[in-house]
Design a protein around this motif. Structure first.
Motif, PDB file in Angstrom:
ATOM      1  N   LEU A 212      91.010  40.822  59.859  1.00 18.83           N
ATOM      2  CA  LEU A 212      91.462  40.607  58.570  1.00 18.83           C
ATOM      3  C   LEU A 212      92.757  39.582  58.559  1.00 18.83           C
ATOM      4  N   ASP A 213      93.556  39.555  59.536  1.00 24.53           N
ATOM      5  CA  ASP A 213      94.516  38.712  59.926  1.00 24.53           C
ATOM      6  C   ASP A 213      94.084  37.418  60.331  1.00 24.53           C
ATOM      7  N   GLY A 214      92.866  36.985  60.540  1.00 21.19           N
ATOM      8  CA  GLY A 214      92.272  35.589  60.867  1.00 21.19           C
ATOM      9  C   GLY A 214      92.467  35.452  62.296  1.00 21.19           C
ATOM     10  N   VAL A 215      92.294  36.525  63.061  1.00 17.53           N
ATOM     11  CA  VAL A 215      92.078  36.238  64.494  1.00 17.53           C
ATOM     12  C   VAL A 215      90.759  36.059  64.976  1.00 17.53           C
ATOM     13  N   GLY A 216      90.622  34.931  65.867  1.00 17.26           N
ATOM     14  CA  GLY A 216      89.170  34.530  66.284  1.00 17.26           C
ATOM     15  C   GLY A 216      88.809  35.095  67.483  1.00 17.26           C
ATOM     16  N   GLU A 217      87.835  34.792  68.077  1.00 20.09           N
ATOM     17  CA  GLU A 217      87.113  35.355  69.204  1.00 20.09           C
ATOM     18  C   GLU A 217      88.058  35.500  70.495  1.00 20.09           C
ATOM     19  N   PHE A 218      88.524  34.121  70.807  1.00 19.28           N
ATOM     20  CA  PHE A 218      89.303  33.876  72.068  1.00 19.28           C
ATOM     21  C   PHE A 218      90.489  34.531  71.860  1.00 19.28           C
ATOM     22  N   ARG A 219      91.221  34.571  70.604  1.00 22.73           N
ATOM     23  CA  ARG A 219      92.486  35.231  70.702  1.00 22.73           C
ATOM     24  C   ARG A 219      92.275  36.939  70.718  1.00 22.73           C
TER      25      ARG A 219
END
Length: 314
Positions: A212-219
């Motif tokens: 929901l905070d926009g975190v991607g796969e790698f992060r």
């Protein structure tokens, strides 16, 4: 006419039992309890457990003490049990160095370091995909990882030797290079399964809040999942390093020249050398033993925590 007098409300006096319960409890010293049911009171069972632990310690510590004493002894014998060096000397290490033990040791360090880094990277990525995502053929992939753990090295030795001599598609000859040993050890089914089961226990709410905070796969993997998997990474690191360091057959079939051998293969060469004694072989064994001890001591806390977490899971 005057109003009747009202008696003041009397506070009830607490009883002795109530006062005792209200008093702050004193901290009682913790008992010395273990999984064996030990207590701090000497008894016959207590003495028997001490004796059994002493016997077990002697069984496991005797080979190590024999290696240490024989490595520093002038007249060492592999068939005699000695806990103290006889006529202490450093000659055994000098002779082992003349036989190239330090070159083999360097080869082992390069291979173990590179293979462990590659193995952890592959295991983390594979475990993250298997544990946190659903895709077609997932059960088949897990089965294949388990099958790789059931195949003994002797079964795949000849096919692996042919593949290393001529890698399909690219046509490279990896024999005689460190990559010939590092690449086959880059994926280990045990570490993949271990990390997969550990990552499955991470609550999905954490992942959903991060997305929901926009975190991607790698992060997500680097900043959220991996910090929660430190105990499992410690277990995979220790066991993976020991597995790689103890490799004997793979460095033997991947070498083109004796200078490509690792320290484990070099020990067998020293043992068959008629010009060196048992002390030189024990000195080489002590040199080969040190890296595993250092890795275990550095990652001991993570190893114990990971094993405890796996034992109490569920």
């Amino acid at each position: 006419m005057s109003a009747p007098a009202i008696d003041p409300v009397r506070t009830p006096v607490p009883s002795a039992a109530v006062r005792k319960a209200a008093e702050p409890r004193r901290a009682t010293p913790a008992r010395f309890d273990t999984a064996l049911g030990w207590s701090d009171r000497p008894s016959a069972a207590w003495a028997l457990r001490i004796l059994l632990c002493a016997i077990a310690l002697g069984i496991f510590a005797a080979p190590f003490l024999t290696i240490v004493s024989g490595a520093f002894s002038t007249h060492a014998s592999g068939s005699s049990l000695s806990f103290l060096p006889r006529d202490s000397t450093m000659l055994n290490f000098r002779v082992a160095g003349e036989r190239g033990i330090w070159d083999y040791f360097t080869n082992s360090l390069v291979i173990a370091g590179g293979a462990l880094l590659l193995q952890l990277a592959v295991s983390v990525l594979a475990a993250y995909a298997l544990a946190r995502h659903r895709f077609c053929g997932q059960a088949l992939i897990l089965t294949l990882f388990m099958l790789t753990m059931m195949l003994p090295e002797e079964v795949i030795a000849i096919p692996l030797s042919l593949v290393l001599g001529h890698v399909p598609v690219v046509g490279l000859d990896l024999k005689g290079t460190a990559w010939g040993v590092i690449l086959p050890l880059g994926a280990w089914g045990f570490s993949v399964m271990l990390l997969t089961e550990f990552m499955k226990d991470i609550p999905t709410e954490i992942e959903e809040a991060a997305r929901l905070d926009g975190v991607g796969e790698f992060r997500m993997l680097w900043q959220i999942v991996l910090p929660l998997c430190k105990p499992a990474l410690g277990v995979a690191g220790v066991l993976g390093f020991v597995m790689i360091w103890d490799q004997y057959l793979l460095p033997l079939i991947a070498a083109k020249d004796p200078t490509d051998y690792t320290v484990t293969v070099a020990l067998s060469i020293l043992r068959t050398d008629p010009e060196v004694g048992s002390g030189v072989v024990l000195a080489g064994a002590l040199i080969a033993l040190v890296p595993s001890l250092i890795v275990y001591l550095l990652l001991q806390r993570s190893l114990v925590t990971g094993i405890a977490a796996g034992a109490t899971k569920g």
